[in-house]
Design a protein around this motif. Structure first.
Motif, short mmCIF file in Angstrom:
data_model
loop_
_atom_site.label_atom_id
_atom_site.label_comp_id
_atom_site.label_asym_id
_atom_site.label_seq_id
_atom_site.Cartn_x
_atom_site.Cartn_y
_atom_site.Cartn_z
N ASP A 43 0.81 -1.22 0.00
CA ASP A 43 0.00 0.00 0.00
C ASP A 43 0.84 1.27 0.00
OD1 ASP A 43 -2.44 -1.27 -0.07
OD2 ASP A 43 -2.75 -1.22 2.10
N TYR A 44 2.15 1.13 0.14
CA TYR A 44 2.99 2.33 0.18
C TYR A 44 2.87 3.11 -1.12
CZ TYR A 44 5.35 2.23 4.63
OH TYR A 44 5.61 2.31 5.97
N GLY A 45 2.89 4.43 -0.97
CA GLY A 45 2.65 5.33 -2.10
C GLY A 45 3.57 5.13 -3.27
N THR A 46 4.78 4.67 -3.03
CA THR A 46 5.72 4.48 -4.14
C THR A 46 5.20 3.49 -5.16
OG1 THR A 46 8.07 4.09 -4.64
CG2 THR A 46 7.03 2.57 -3.09
N MET A 47 4.28 2.60 -4.75
CA MET A 47 3.74 1.61 -5.67
C MET A 47 2.73 2.24 -6.64
SD MET A 47 5.51 -0.87 -4.53
CE MET A 47 4.94 -2.43 -5.20
N ASN A 48 2.31 3.47 -6.36
CA ASN A 48 1.32 4.14 -7.19
C ASN A 48 1.90 5.33 -7.93
OD1 ASN A 48 -0.34 2.85 -4.75
ND2 ASN A 48 -1.66 2.92 -6.55
N PHE A 49 3.20 5.27 -8.17
CA PHE A 49 3.86 6.27 -8.99
C PHE A 49 4.35 5.60 -10.28
CE2 PHE A 49 4.54 8.83 -5.07
CZ PHE A 49 4.06 10.04 -5.56
N SER A 50 4.39 6.39 -11.35
CA SER A 50 4.96 5.90 -12.61
C SER A 50 5.93 6.93 -13.16
CB SER A 50 3.84 5.64 -13.63
OG SER A 50 3.29 6.87 -14.07
N ALA A 51 6.73 6.51 -14.12
CA ALA A 51 7.70 7.41 -14.74
C ALA A 51 6.99 8.49 -15.54
CB ALA A 51 8.64 6.62 -15.63
N GLU A 94 13.00 7.97 -11.30
CA GLU A 94 11.96 7.16 -11.95
C GLU A 94 12.48 5.76 -12.27
OE1 GLU A 94 11.41 10.16 -14.86
OE2 GLU A 94 9.36 10.54 -14.21
N TRP A 95 13.75 5.66 -12.62
CA TRP A 95 14.37 4.34 -12.80
C TRP A 95 14.37 3.61 -11.47
CZ3 TRP A 95 16.88 1.19 -16.47
CH2 TRP A 95 17.74 0.22 -15.96
N ARG A 96 14.79 4.30 -10.42
CA ARG A 96 14.87 3.67 -9.10
C ARG A 96 13.49 3.32 -8.56
NH1 ARG A 96 19.84 6.64 -5.85
NH2 ARG A 96 21.42 6.26 -7.46
N ALA A 137 5.88 -2.64 -13.19
CA ALA A 137 7.19 -1.98 -13.11
C ALA A 137 8.08 -2.40 -14.27
CB ALA A 137 7.86 -2.29 -11.78
N TYR A 138 8.12 -3.70 -14.56
CA TYR A 138 8.93 -4.16 -15.68
C TYR A 138 8.40 -3.61 -17.01
CZ TYR A 138 12.01 -7.36 -13.15
OH TYR A 138 12.98 -7.88 -12.33
N TYR A 139 7.08 -3.52 -17.12
CA TYR A 139 6.51 -2.96 -18.35
C TYR A 139 6.89 -1.49 -18.52
CZ TYR A 139 3.21 -0.88 -21.56
OH TYR A 139 2.65 -0.15 -22.60
N ASN A 140 6.85 -0.72 -17.44
CA ASN A 140 7.24 0.69 -17.53
C ASN A 140 8.71 0.82 -17.95
OD1 ASN A 140 4.74 1.79 -16.92
ND2 ASN A 140 5.11 1.71 -14.71
N LEU A 141 9.56 -0.05 -17.42
CA LEU A 141 10.96 -0.05 -17.84
C LEU A 141 11.08 -0.46 -19.31
CD1 LEU A 141 12.39 -1.75 -14.64
CD2 LEU A 141 13.01 0.55 -15.41
N TYR A 142 10.35 -1.49 -19.68
CA TYR A 142 10.37 -1.97 -21.07
C TYR A 142 9.99 -0.86 -22.03
CZ TYR A 142 8.98 -4.66 -25.20
OH TYR A 142 8.86 -5.13 -26.48
#
Length: 437
Positions: A43-51, A94-96, A137-142
């Motif tokens: 539930d931590y907010g970092t999980m709801n951020f994108s690049a 955003e990478w991190r 996350a992997y899709y956003n990196l991809y």
């Protein structure tokens, strides 16, 4: 179990600085390894951020020279599509963020394996959630760092780190395009089997979100058969469309946060606050006709003449990059077109557009595949601006001669361009991060 508890407790401390949606029960922190604590980690907010870089790179906005100077150096380089946009001192959070999301997901998955309740319905939901986050996350990196459909013939072999373990002492392996796609597919298929029902909060993924994410990803890969299946399954779970005629245009940000169309809430980690530096592209703005309610809801003309975007589903200045009903409607309609089901595709699109236009709206009529695709692609531009989807649309559509585009920008009188075959459609791993591998 002692080592796992230590790692989980450490993760809570490291993540406590995110600030976004940070209401955390102390009991969960006191009992690391419990299902409650594992859910709290997810539930931590970092999980709801994108690049935000896919928004920076796309052609939905432009800046004047003064606005350009307000950008960070690496944002300036992305704006001009420079081959090496990142300097060694640049910290690309955003990478991190993506790898933090992967690490948290791995922590939860490993802890679940040692939990006595790992086969319960709650545990299945938590496991499905972790797999969903890891796949996303992997899709956003991809989408930023790996080969797109328009570049397959160039023989490029980009790779990114893949982490299968939470151990910080093990160097991650570098994986290529097909390996990363296999990880994404595998995680989402398993999440699809595990998850059920609607989420308690829209910041948490659900079965509907899993299917909607599958539709987004398969569409971006040009896998229209699987995108059709996923979007149809999402539609079958029940989607709601907002009637844009009820929104108050006089409000600064007229579209509500957590509105009825939201399937899964995510916002971009980058904000674009400069009025002159983030002006809406003239060609995009010109697409909206007088009956289109989105023109006034999505955009605002400033006293200085700048046209800025204000139509985010976050209800504020940050950009919504999550999953919503309108995106699924458009994906479903496009895939129906590509499989020859024009009549049904037309019905799906017009159902959406009837909620976006005044009474003067004339329904679209599909005559053939080519004309229908031109309409649906234009509607994606009009319905989904600044959601981070235009970049992946450009990548996939450049694989078709009829839709290929060369993007152009100007700074200090010099023109910069991005051709459909450009290597700049793939970002290099940030120099600072590359030094760790």
């Amino acid at each position: 179990m002692k080592n796992t508890s230590y790692i989980l407790a450490l993760a809570f401390m490291l993540l406590s600085c995110t600030g976004f949606l940070d209401e955390r029960p102390s009991k969960a922190i006191d009992t690391p390894g419990s299902l409650e604590s594992l859910q709290s980690m997810l539930d931590y907010g970092t999980m709801n951020f994108s690049a935000g870089m896919n928004i920076m790179l796309a052609d939905e906005y432009f800046t004047d020279d003064a606005g350009f100077l307000s950008f960070t150096p690496w944002h300036q380089n992305l704006y001009l599509w420079k081959a090496d946009p990142f300097e060694l001192e640049d910290q690309i959070f955003e990478w991190r963020t993506c790898y933090n999301q992967i690490q948290i997901s791995n922590l939860v998955l490993e802890a679940l394996e040692k939990n006595e309740e790992k086969r319960s319905d709650i545990a299945n939901q938590i496991k499905g959630t972790a797999l969903f986050y890891r796949a996303n996350a992997y899709y956003n990196l991809y989408s930023l760092y790996m080969e797109g459909p328009n570049l397959e013939s160039k023989g490029l072999t980009p790779k990114i780190p893949v982490r299968n373990s939470t151990s910080i002492t093990l160097s991650p392996e570098l994986a290529g395009t097909e390996e990363i796609k296999a990880v994404i597919r595998g995680d989402l298929e398993e999440a699809d089997r595990l998850m059920a029902g609607d989420p308690e909060y829209l910041t948490r993924p659900s079965l509907k979100a899993v299917k909607a994410l599958k539709a987004r990803i398969y569409l971006s890969w040009g896998d229209y058969d699987n995108a059709l299946i996923a979007s149809r399954e999402t539609m079958a779970l029940g989607l709601v469309l907002e009637d844009y005629s009820v929104y108050d245009h006089s409000i600064t940000y007229p579209i509500e946060e957590f509105n009825k169309e939201t399937i899964w809430y995510v916002r971009s980690g980058s904000s674009f606050s400069s009025q002159s530096g983030f002006q809406v592209d003239d060609d995009l703005y010109a697409l909206y006709d007088t009956s289109d309610l989105r023109r006034d809801l999505f955009f605002i003309t400033r006293p200085a003449g700048y046209v800025n975007f204000r139509g985010s589903y976050t209800g504020g200045i940050t950009h919504f990059t999550g999953l919503a009903s309108d995106e699924v409607y458009l994906t479903y309609s496009e895939c129906l077109i590509r499989t020859g089901e024009l009549e049904q595709a037309e019905q799906v699109l017009n159902e959406l557009l009837s909620k976006r236009h005044s009474d003067e709206f004339i329904p679209e009529e599909f005559l053939d595949e080519s004309q229908a695709l031109k309409i649906i692609i234009e509607e994606r531009r009009k319905e989904l601006p600044f959601r981070g989807l235009r970049w992946t649309d450009l990548r996939r559509l450049n694989a078709e001669d009829r839709f290929r585009e060369t993007l152009k920008r100007t700074y200090e009188g010099q023109e910069y361009s991005l051709s459909p075959e450009s290597d700049q459609y793939i970002l290099p791993i940030p120099a600072r991060e590359l030094s760790f591998y």
